[in-house]
Design a protein around this motif. Structure first.
Motif, PDB file in Angstrom:
ATOM      1  N   SER A  97      66.524 143.420  84.292  1.00  0.00           N
ATOM      2  CA  SER A  97      66.483 144.568  83.395  1.00  0.00           C
ATOM      3  C   SER A  97      66.542 144.117  81.949  1.00  0.00           C
ATOM      4  O   SER A  97      67.097 143.059  81.625  1.00  0.00           O
ATOM      5  N   ALA A  98      65.978 144.964  81.092  1.00  0.00           N
ATOM      6  CA  ALA A  98      66.022 144.661  79.665  1.00  0.00           C
ATOM      7  C   ALA A  98      67.451 144.714  79.148  1.00  0.00           C
ATOM      8  O   ALA A  98      67.815 143.987  78.219  1.00  0.00           O
ATOM      9  N   LEU A  99      68.286 145.531  79.796  1.00  0.00           N
ATOM     10  CA  LEU A  99      69.675 145.634  79.349  1.00  0.00           C
ATOM     11  C   LEU A  99      70.409 144.308  79.587  1.00  0.00           C
ATOM     12  O   LEU A  99      71.240 143.898  78.779  1.00  0.00           O
ATOM     13  N   PHE A 100      70.081 143.650  80.705  1.00  0.00           N
ATOM     14  CA  PHE A 100      70.731 142.373  80.974  1.00  0.00           C
ATOM     15  C   PHE A 100      70.408 141.387  79.852  1.00  0.00           C
ATOM     16  O   PHE A 100      71.294 140.718  79.319  1.00  0.00           O
ATOM     17  N   ASP A 101      69.123 141.319  79.488  1.00  0.00           N
ATOM     18  CA  ASP A 101      68.733 140.415  78.391  1.00  0.00           C
ATOM     19  C   ASP A 101      69.398 140.830  77.080  1.00  0.00           C
ATOM     20  O   ASP A 101      69.800 139.978  76.283  1.00  0.00           O
TER      21      ASP A 101
ATOM     22  N   MET B   1      63.104 150.167  78.677  1.00  0.00           N
ATOM     23  CA  MET B   1      64.540 149.905  78.833  1.00  0.00           C
ATOM     24  C   MET B   1      65.290 151.226  79.015  1.00  0.00           C
ATOM     25  O   MET B   1      65.092 152.167  78.276  1.00  0.00           O
ATOM     26  N   ASN B   2      66.142 151.280  80.032  1.00  0.00           N
ATOM     27  CA  ASN B   2      66.956 152.473  80.203  1.00  0.00           C
ATOM     28  C   ASN B   2      68.017 152.536  79.119  1.00  0.00           C
ATOM     29  O   ASN B   2      68.454 151.517  78.608  1.00  0.00           O
ATOM     30  N   HIS B   3      68.422 153.726  78.808  1.00  0.00           N
ATOM     31  CA  HIS B   3      69.485 153.866  77.819  1.00  0.00           C
ATOM     32  C   HIS B   3      70.757 153.221  78.356  1.00  0.00           C
ATOM     33  O   HIS B   3      71.145 153.447  79.504  1.00  0.00           O
ATOM     34  N   PRO B   4      71.397 152.370  77.527  1.00  0.00           N
ATOM     35  CA  PRO B   4      72.554 151.622  78.025  1.00  0.00           C
ATOM     36  C   PRO B   4      73.708 152.498  78.506  1.00  0.00           C
ATOM     37  O   PRO B   4      74.558 152.026  79.229  1.00  0.00           O
ATOM     38  N   CYS B   5      73.734 153.759  78.124  1.00  0.00           N
ATOM     39  CA  CYS B   5      74.829 154.607  78.561  1.00  0.00           C
ATOM     40  C   CYS B   5      74.560 155.251  79.910  1.00  0.00           C
ATOM     41  O   CYS B   5      75.403 155.931  80.445  1.00  0.00           O
ATOM     42  N   GLU B   6      73.360 155.092  80.398  1.00  0.00           N
ATOM     43  CA  GLU B   6      73.032 155.780  81.648  1.00  0.00           C
ATOM     44  C   GLU B   6      72.796 154.779  82.774  1.00  0.00           C
ATOM     45  O   GLU B   6      73.606 153.886  83.007  1.00  0.00           O
ATOM     46  N   SER B   7      71.683 154.909  83.437  1.00  0.00           N
ATOM     47  CA  SER B   7      71.453 154.071  84.618  1.00  0.00           C
ATOM     48  C   SER B   7      71.222 152.607  84.273  1.00  0.00           C
ATOM     49  O   SER B   7      71.135 151.768  85.157  1.00  0.00           O
ATOM     50  N   GLY B   8      71.127 152.311  82.992  1.00  0.00           N
ATOM     51  CA  GLY B   8      70.923 150.919  82.571  1.00  0.00           C
ATOM     52  C   GLY B   8      72.011 149.992  83.094  1.00  0.00           C
ATOM     53  O   GLY B   8      71.737 148.853  83.475  1.00  0.00           O
ATOM     54  N   TRP B   9      73.247 150.497  83.128  1.00  0.00           N
ATOM     55  CA  TRP B   9      74.347 149.643  83.596  1.00  0.00           C
ATOM     56  C   TRP B   9      74.235 149.364  85.087  1.00  0.00           C
ATOM     57  O   TRP B   9      74.686 148.326  85.563  1.00  0.00           O
ATOM     58  N   GLU B  10      73.623 150.282  85.816  1.00  0.00           N
ATOM     59  CA  GLU B  10      73.394 150.029  87.250  1.00  0.00           C
ATOM     60  C   GLU B  10      72.459 148.840  87.421  1.00  0.00           C
ATOM     61  O   GLU B  10      72.674 147.963  88.260  1.00  0.00           O
ATOM     62  N   ARG B  13      74.240 145.664  86.556  1.00  0.00           N
ATOM     63  CA  ARG B  13      75.118 145.222  87.650  1.00  0.00           C
ATOM     64  C   ARG B  13      74.295 144.580  88.772  1.00  0.00           C
ATOM     65  O   ARG B  13      74.692 143.587  89.361  1.00  0.00           O
ATOM     66  N   ALA B  14      73.144 145.160  89.048  1.00  0.00           N
ATOM     67  CA  ALA B  14      72.286 144.602  90.096  1.00  0.00           C
ATOM     68  C   ALA B  14      71.814 143.196  89.710  1.00  0.00           C
ATOM     69  O   ALA B  14      71.748 142.304  90.562  1.00  0.00           O
ATOM     70  N   ASP B  15      71.517 143.012  88.431  1.00  0.00           N
ATOM     71  CA  ASP B  15      71.100 141.676  87.972  1.00  0.00           C
ATOM     72  C   ASP B  15      72.255 140.689  88.080  1.00  0.00           C
ATOM     73  O   ASP B  15      72.069 139.559  88.529  1.00  0.00           O
ATOM     74  N   CYS B  16      73.435 141.130  87.665  1.00  0.00           N
ATOM     75  CA  CYS B  16      74.604 140.241  87.728  1.00  0.00           C
ATOM     76  C   CYS B  16      74.873 139.803  89.170  1.00  0.00           C
ATOM     77  O   CYS B  16      75.243 138.653  89.424  1.00  0.00           O
ATOM     78  N   ALA B  17      74.686 140.729  90.087  1.00  0.00           N
ATOM     79  CA  ALA B  17      74.990 140.434  91.492  1.00  0.00           C
ATOM     80  C   ALA B  17      74.087 139.330  92.036  1.00  0.00           C
ATOM     81  O   ALA B  17      74.427 138.677  93.023  1.00  0.00           O
ATOM     82  N   ARG B  18      72.951 139.131  91.389  1.00  0.00           N
ATOM     83  CA  ARG B  18      72.012 138.104  91.880  1.00  0.00           C
ATOM     84  C   ARG B  18      72.274 136.740  91.247  1.00  0.00           C
ATOM     85  O   ARG B  18      71.633 135.756  91.595  1.00  0.00           O
TER      86      ARG B  18
END
Lengths: 158, 264
Positions: A97-101, B1-10, B13-18
């Motif tokens: 995701s772009a947010l991760f970057d 890019m999703n808005h960081p206050c909404e589903s962006g954090w989901e 988290r999915a990226d972190c899990a990988r």
């Protein structure tokens, strides 16, 4: 020293968490590998009797943060350019995701609290104990981190 | 890019899990912790030989289910643990080398290190008894219920005597094979020979060690005993051989069988 089977269980269970946290703190794959090894070796040698799984997890997070701080303070440490880091990250996470970057592009002051809050699920008070800063400072860093992300989001996507 | 206050954090988290470190990280950690605490190399030799020979046979036998997972997963053990599987160390044999007592973890083919360590299907045991300054004897044993012993054996269908399989390498041979009956056990004795195609100067071209294997059906254990010559201080491997005869070995084997019958 820890019992071997306890140690293997803990290493298997928490190696990813340690590595993720170290990656957020240091933004370097190689450093995150080194920190993961260092923290697990400390765990093995600690001989600590952990009261619970939460206690073990908290201890590992604390030790990881401390090890990362030492690396950050090392005078010989050379910061890896963000572009190089993202290039290496593309091997591990080709689609992300772009947010991760965007999070990883933030200064380290904000990356770690955001990671601990949004991924590990720690409260601001717990993050304060981990980072040894007042709860209000954690809240401020989270707020500013989010604000920086919002500004970046507006810049890129209007 | 999703808005960081909404589903962006989901998505974050999915990226972190990988995210995960390379497998090498854990390998390095285990090398510096658990594996560092293995018994010394020379003392590991019986177990590693056993593992290597077993693997050799497994490959030769083809369709088999189990193999020794990795010789790396040999761990220190103590006598009480060996006694729990029905082994009685005969006091008359003398004191074994305490740190030589080890446990060989066996797990199904393809198992991970973690599975072999934490959830072995079964274990074999190994210990060394020092005969004198230059000679040692390795004792390995395991439950007959466990499958590995049957993979490395050939049974005579008429006599039901168990023989070790051919080593499967021209550098290793078994010679002078004989079977001796003792207290209900068919003890198979032979000389296990190793030929060095390119011997070192002044080193032996061929070393010959008596060995014995038998099933003790009364205690439900499989046994294997070998002699070892001098351990070289440089690399922990033997270079000289004491010339131990099968007859001398049989004396020790009888002591072990007597020990299993409660005569120490």
């Amino acid at each position: 020293m820890m019992r071997e089977d306890d140690f293997v269980r803990a290493a298997e269970q928490y190696r990813n968490m340690i590595w993720r946290l170290a990656l957020h703190a240091l933004r370097s794959h190689a450093d995150a590998d080194d920190i993961t090894q260092e923290v697990l070796l400390r765990l093995y040698r600690s001989g600590k009797d952990f009261e619970s799984e939460d206690h073990l997890r908290f201890w590992l997070v604390r030790v990881t943060v401390n090890c990362c701080k030492k690396v950050l303070l090392s005078p010989w440490r050379k910061m890896e350019p963000l572009e190089d880091f993202q290039e290496k990250l593309s091997v591990l996470l080709p689609e992300r995701s772009a947010l991760f970057d965007a999070v990883m592009a933030l200064p380290d002051l904000y990356r770690v609290p955001l990671y601990l809050y949004y991924y590990e699920g720690y409260s601001t008070e717990e993050i304060g104990r981990i980072l040894r800063v007042p709860r209000a400072t954690v809240a401020t860093r989270l707020h500013r981190g989010r604000a920086l992300l919002r500004d970046q989001w507006k810049e890129e996507f209007g | 890019m999703n808005h960081p206050c909404e589903s962006g954090w989901e998505a974050y988290r999915a990226d972190c899990a990988r995210l995960h470190p390379s497998d090498q990280v854990l390998e390095n950690v285990y090398d510096r912790t658990i594996r560092k605490n293995r018994p010394r190399r020379g003392l590991l030799r019986p177990a590693t030989i056993l593992a290597a020979v077993a693997l050799l046979f497994v490959v030769a036998a083809g369709a088999v289910t189990y193999q020794v997972h990795r010789s790396a997963w040999v761990h220190p053990a103590d006598l009480s643990e060996a006694e729990s599987v029905g082994f009685h160390y005969p006091a008359s044999l003398g004191e074994y080398v305490p740190e030589s007592m080890s446990r060989l973890h066996c797990a199904p083919t393809g198992s991970s290190d973690r599975q072999a360590l934490l959830e072995p299907d079964y274990c074999w045991y190994s210990m060394i008894y020092r005969l004198d300054e230059n000679r040692s004897m390795g004792i390995q044993f395991g439950s007959m219920d466990n499958p590995l012993w049957s993979e490395v054996t050939e049974t005579d269908p008429d006599t039901e005597v168990w023989y070790p399989q051919e080593p499967g390498s021209e550098n290793f041979t078994r010679e002078n094979l004989q079977v001796v009956e003792y207290r209900g056990c068919s003890i198979c004795l032979d000389d296990f020979c190793q030929t060095f195609p390119d011997p070192e100067p002044e080193g032996p071209e061929k070393i010959r060690d008596a060995e014995a294997q038998w099933l003790d059906r009364e205690s439900g254990l499989w046994f294997s005993v070998q002699f070892y010559g001098t351990l070289s201080s440089s690399d922990g491997y033997r270079r000289e051989v004491g010339g131990v005869s099968q007859e001398e070995l049989l004396g020790y084997v009888r002591t072990i069988v007597d020990g299993q019958r409660g005569q120490t």
